[in-house]
Write an enzyme that holds these catalytic residues in place. Sequence first.
Site: not given
Lengths: 224, 92
Positions: A87, A195, A197
């Site tokens: 990002c 993302h 994660e």
Amino acid sequence: MTARVGVVLFPGSNCEHDVVEAVEALGAEAEIVWHGAGALPDVDAVVLPGGFAHGDYLRPGAVARFSPVMGAVRDFADGGGPVIGICNGFQVLTEAGLLPGALQKNSGLKFLCTMVNVRVETTNSILTSAAHGGQVLRIPINHFEGNYTCPADTLAELRDQDRVVLRYVDNPNGSTDSIAGVCNEGRNVVGLMPHPERASDALLGSEDGRILLRSLLAHVPALR
Amino acid sequence: MSTFEVLVEVRLRPGIADPEGATVERALPALGFAGVRGVRMGKAIRFEVEAAGEDDARRTAEELCRRLLTNPVIEDAVIEVWPPPPSPEGVR
């Protein structure tokens, strides 16, 4: 041996702890590295996390590329070390010239925070080697400036060299050629808007991000 | 050395989509501004440069634009430089 991941913290980063949690859950060690550091600690991979480095002032990543640590990140990448930008981290990598193109405002002018489907377009990168070609992953996006833009000759080069790593199944932001992630010529630097994660546990709605993070951890140099 | 005033207009390169400008343009007919076209959004940045002359000041501004103020992938810049206003010795 255990992989060690350096997660760079710029003033305004806000996903660094999520990345630390996600890679630790996969058995790696993680260390947060302040952007003012002149050198990287002893790490096997570097992650530039999401957020708003330096307030995103001027342009996302425009000021972060001059943070002292970026010289060391560049050297690490030039030496073949795996580097990913998630990002805002992707925006920093494009501003730093470690990846081609730029990320512009979303075509719909909305901040997008939603789960999307992205397709793995190549498994020949440090972020996708544990995936299958064509595999569709459910991973959230969270950005205002995720509209990937590049000149026509750059796009042709990315396609010819199989460097489009991820594409959106339904383009949410107007990205050129539905690009969600690209890699450098060495395939050891990858930037992506989604993302991984945040898709690293069933409780978060998807575990698909683990496939990408596992790929990254699999690229620790064999000597460790 | 003199102090020059600089105004930089950062613009999206021709052909780069400008969703912000397009949105403003779409709002105009409803306000009665028929016939206004080609709205493009940019940034204006003002600063002062200490330099030996106007050419020097411009070179500094160009370098600053190249390295920081624009992203050459999507933006270019128009630079205006004003010499210091004439003033009596010691006033500035």
